[in-house]
Scaffold this motif. Structure first.
Motif, short mmCIF file in Angstrom:
data_model
loop_
_atom_site.label_atom_id
_atom_site.label_comp_id
_atom_site.label_asym_id
_atom_site.label_seq_id
_atom_site.Cartn_x
_atom_site.Cartn_y
_atom_site.Cartn_z
N MET A 83 51.25 14.36 -24.97
CA MET A 83 52.57 14.09 -24.44
C MET A 83 53.04 15.29 -23.62
N PRO A 84 53.93 15.07 -22.65
CA PRO A 84 54.48 16.21 -21.92
C PRO A 84 55.06 17.25 -22.88
N GLY A 85 54.66 18.50 -22.68
CA GLY A 85 55.11 19.58 -23.56
C GLY A 85 54.13 19.93 -24.65
N GLU A 128 64.50 18.43 -24.24
CA GLU A 128 64.22 19.13 -25.48
C GLU A 128 64.99 18.47 -26.62
N ARG A 129 64.49 18.61 -27.81
CA ARG A 129 65.07 17.91 -28.96
C ARG A 129 66.52 18.28 -29.21
N LEU A 130 66.87 19.53 -28.99
CA LEU A 130 68.23 19.99 -29.28
C LEU A 130 69.15 19.89 -28.06
N GLY A 131 68.72 19.14 -27.07
CA GLY A 131 69.54 18.99 -25.88
C GLY A 131 69.04 19.84 -24.73
N GLY A 132 69.45 19.51 -23.53
CA GLY A 132 69.00 20.23 -22.36
C GLY A 132 67.60 19.81 -21.96
N ALA A 154 62.91 2.18 -21.36
CA ALA A 154 63.22 3.29 -22.26
C ALA A 154 63.42 4.54 -21.42
N ALA A 155 64.12 5.52 -21.98
CA ALA A 155 64.36 6.76 -21.25
C ALA A 155 63.03 7.40 -20.86
N PRO A 156 62.94 7.97 -19.67
CA PRO A 156 61.70 8.62 -19.24
C PRO A 156 61.30 9.76 -20.17
N GLU A 157 60.01 9.98 -20.28
CA GLU A 157 59.51 11.09 -21.08
C GLU A 157 59.66 12.41 -20.34
N ALA A 158 59.71 12.31 -19.01
CA ALA A 158 59.81 13.51 -18.18
C ALA A 158 60.09 13.09 -16.74
N VAL A 159 60.30 14.09 -15.91
CA VAL A 159 60.39 13.87 -14.47
C VAL A 159 59.31 14.73 -13.83
#
Length: 209
Positions: free
Chosen positions: A105-107, A140-144, A67-72
């Protein structure tokens, strides 16, 4: 006699060919294995301290979908840059580092716990000291994406039974966990803990200046 000599030469030649057939692939394969190891370690300075078995374990995960990483996660001082995946299975920790389920979770506000192998991605933690900076870049949820900056407050060694490092916190805390001692042969008996606090925008500006 002439026939015997010819037969002897023939057997020597055949023996040489068979030996070559065995040795060439073996020597070539060994050389290629060493070359692959060198190439992996030269790609990133942080890989140079990796255990050879850990490198092979990492390479085996390259054919597995995650699955896509949660963060780097980045620790610039020691060259760590690694994806943060969910969970702490062997497969996950061979591919990256793992977010410990049940922690923030991260954030999120709270204690974000991340674990990794001492002979792999988290080898560089041995050189981390209070005051060092850690970055967690998250989508972020809205991109970026957004990067949270932490400063290391403490490092310590605990036994695996000490789970207090996973306790919830009222403020934004980052806890990094790996086995200890770093160069212990076999299953390491302790855990090395790095705990860091989130920097505010003002504190981050002070750090930069």
């Amino acid at each position: 006699m002439a026939l015997s000599r010819k037969l002897g030469v023939f057997l020597v030649v055949i023996g040489g060919l068979l030996l070559g057939i065995y040795l060439v692939p073996t020597v070539y394969g060994t050389a290629m294995a060493h070359l692959a190891l060198w190439q992996f370690r030269s790609e990133n300075v942080a890989h140079r301290g990796w255990d050879s078995a850990r490198i092979r374990a990492y390479q085996r995960t390259l054919s597995v979908s995650f699955a896509a990483p949660e963060a780097v996660l980045r620790v610039p001082k020691v060259g760590i840059e690694v994806p943060v995946l969910e969970g702490v299975s062997d497969l996950t920790l061979n591919r990256g580092v793992g977010h410990v389920p049940g922690t923030a979770m991260p954030g999120e506000v709270g204690n974000v716990a991340i674990t990794g192998h001492r002979d792999g991605f988290f080898r560089g933690l041995k050189d981390v000291v209070p005051g060092d900076l850690i970055e967690v870049q998250r989508p972020e949820r809205l991109g970026g994406s957004r990067t949270d900056h932490y400063v290391v407050r403490t490092t310590k060694v605990v036994f695996p039974s000490d789970t207090s490092v996973l306790n919830k916190t009222a403020d934004s805390t980052l806890t990094l966990i790996t086995c200890f001692p770093f160069y212990f042969v076999g299953s390491a008996p302790q855990r090395f803990i790095v705990q860091a606090s989130l920097l505010s925008t003002t504190e981050r500006a002070v750090q930069i200046n």
